[in-house]
Design an enzyme around this catalytic site. Structure first.
Site, PDB file in Angstrom:
ATOM      1  N   ALA A  45      46.950 -20.931 -14.966  1.00  0.00           N
ATOM      2  CA  ALA A  45      46.894 -20.724 -16.174  1.00  0.00           C
ATOM      3  C   ALA A  45      45.469 -20.511 -16.740  1.00  0.00           C
ATOM      4  CB  ALA A  45      46.737 -22.678 -16.843  1.00  0.00           C
ATOM      5  N   LYS A  46      44.921 -20.099 -17.793  1.00  0.00           N
ATOM      6  CA  LYS A  46      43.601 -19.856 -17.927  1.00  0.00           C
ATOM      7  C   LYS A  46      43.249 -19.872 -19.515  1.00  0.00           C
ATOM      8  CE  LYS A  46      40.162 -18.207 -15.687  1.00  0.00           C
ATOM      9  NZ  LYS A  46      39.898 -18.349 -14.232  1.00  0.00           N
ATOM     10  N   GLY A  47      42.086 -20.189 -19.983  1.00  0.00           N
ATOM     11  CA  GLY A  47      41.486 -20.211 -21.231  1.00  0.00           C
ATOM     12  C   GLY A  47      40.553 -19.493 -21.371  1.00  0.00           C
ATOM     13  N   VAL A  63      46.429 -20.107 -21.928  1.00  0.00           N
ATOM     14  CA  VAL A  63      47.814 -19.566 -21.385  1.00  0.00           C
ATOM     15  C   VAL A  63      48.128 -20.178 -20.216  1.00  0.00           C
ATOM     16  CG1 VAL A  63      48.677 -17.369 -20.483  1.00  0.00           C
ATOM     17  CG2 VAL A  63      46.931 -17.136 -22.467  1.00  0.00           C
TER      18      VAL A  63
END
Ligand code: NAD
Length: 425
Positions: free
Chosen positions: A114-116, A69
């Site tokens: 962001a992040k995953g 994201v």
């Protein structure tokens, strides 16, 4: 072929993205930020969901769910860790991505957020399975990431080894080494000195600043730390080096307690040897829930979100909470702690050291020129101390919490960048 779905029991009591959006609206009201802008910032720019078929060692295939994201790129390429945990949800990843935007803006480094995440218990996979899963996940998000676009890093359940596989997979597909695609890499392949300890070191600098303001000496202070991973373990080492007494520490298997102090270096050795803190000499077992309720000067939640919530907030007996983890205190617990005079050093400030040294790693990689560790730590100290002082000044002038002060400074910076760029087209 079997499909792995989300774990039935989650550590999340409330929707973290709902919390992050509510915090943003509160900041908008407190700082008088235009509603239209708050609406823009309350959504994520992009969310990608992928499936990750992975061949297991026994010949079967499992399919994992993965997310990446991007919340915002107004101030630069997006940046944020990748989490491997059975409780990962899309909304958790969205919340963590939004908090990354604020963290980078507060530190004033040129990144968005962001992040995953992958819904998996990494401990249940063999090394080869973990590698195959990571490489397939990287391939599935290869068009999303890149040194000018979106740069992953480690988070819960991932480490330098996982970053090396991401770097290698991306580089193999591009046909050359792309150092800037990921940070938190091993030193042998373009990692930065000081990155591994950076999150905890940043937390230490913030804690030192707060202790000075509160006229509390870390030398002799009692500290309880939840989580003995990257953040918690190094924080334990650093506060002990400052003379603090670490009275309790824990990992997912439970905690260890000694009111007279735990030998932190012995804990490192014990964890290396046994894979858990349990059974550490000269300690008594303590549950993760009870650790949070210990009487101490400093409480450092360094594991997962929402561990301090309305069910336990009024029983927390500490002077300072330093949020090594992201989102460990829910908004309702925030209010209770505030009323009880507990100073909360919020995640976007307290654990920003990791992304700050990730920024240094990215710069070093782009320039192919690597710095000495002293230089890394000194620059980290400069940035963290400036962010702490700015937050403290806002906290005092606005008569608000440290969290709202920190978010306020950050959101204003992102809002300004958004207005300056204009809404496309
Ligand atoms: P890690 O995987 O290295 O360590 C996590 C630790 O938490 C482990 O000791 C694990 O046993 C423990 N844990 C897991 N579930 C638990 C539970 N239910 N109760 C108690 N302990 C539990 O992860 P990390 O990188 O240290 O990250 C910890 C927190 O810090 C996360 O919130 C992460 O988002 C945040 N953070 C990490 C970094 C970084 O650079 N690694 C940077 C900023 C913020």
């Amino acid at each position: 072929m079997t499909t792995l779905q989300e774990a039935p029991v989650s550590h999340l009591r409330e929707n973290p993205f709902g919390i992050a959006q509510a915090q943003l609206r509160r900041v908008g009201d407190t700082f008088g930020i235009d509603d239209n802008l708050i609406n823009v910032l309350s959504r994520c720019k992009k969310a990608v969901e992928v499936s990750i078929p992975t061949q297991m060692d026994d010949g079967s295939t499992k399919v994992f769910a993965g997310y990446r994201v991007t919340h915002n790129i107004a101030r630069g390429p997006s940046k944020g860790g990748i989490r491997y945990h059975p409780d990962v949800t899309l909304d958790e990843v969205k919340a963590l991505a939004m908090w990354m935007t604020w963290k980078c803006a507060l530190a004033n480094i040129p990144f968005g957020g962001a992040k995953g995440g992958v819904v998996v218990d990494p401990k249940s996979l063999s090394r080869r399975e973990l590698e195959r899963m990571t490489r397939r996940f990287t391939s599935e998000i290869i068009n999303e990431i890149g040194p000018e676009k979106d740069i992953p890093a480690p988070d819960v359940g991932t480490d330098a080894r996982v970053m090396a596989w991401i770097f290698d997979t991306y580089s193999m597909n591009k046909g050359h080494s792309v150092l800037g695609v990921v940070t938190g890499k091993p030193l042998a392949i373009g990692g930065s000195l000081g990155r591994e300890e950076a999150t905890a070191r940043g937390a230490l600098y913030v804690l030192r600043g707060a202790a000075r303001k509160r006229e509390l000496s870390l030398n002799g202070a009692t500290v309880a730390i939840q989580g003995f991973g990257n953040v918690g373990s190094y924080l334990a080492r650093f506060v002990a080096q400052d003379g603090a007494t670490v009275v309790a520490m824990s990992d997912s298997g439970g905690g260890v307690h000694n009111p007279k102090g735990i030998d932190v270096e012995a804990a490192f050795a014990h964890k290396r040897e046994h894979g858990t803190l349990g059974g550490l000499r000269d300690t008594e077992p303590i549950s993760n829930d009870d650790l949070l309720l210990l009487e101490c000067d400093v409480l450092a939640p360094c594991a997962l979100e929402q561990v301090i919530n309305e069910s336990n907030a009024d029983r927390i007996k500490t002077k300072i909470v330093v949020e090594g983890a992201n989102g460990p205190v829910t908004p309702s617990a925030d209010e209770i702690l505030e009323q009880n005079g507990v100073l909360i050093l919020p995640d976007v400030l307290a654990n920003a050291g990791g992304v700050i040294v990730s920024y240094f790693e990215w710069v070093q990689g782009l320039q192919e020129y690597f710095w000495k560790e002293d230089e890394v730590n000194a620059k980290l100290n400069d940035i963290v101390t400036r962010a702490f002082n700015e937050t403290w000044a806002t906290y005092e002038t606005r008569q608000t919490s440290m969290r709202i002060a920190a978010y306020g400074l950050a959101v204003q910076r992102v809002a300004e960048a958004t207005v300056t760029r204009g809404i496309y087209p």
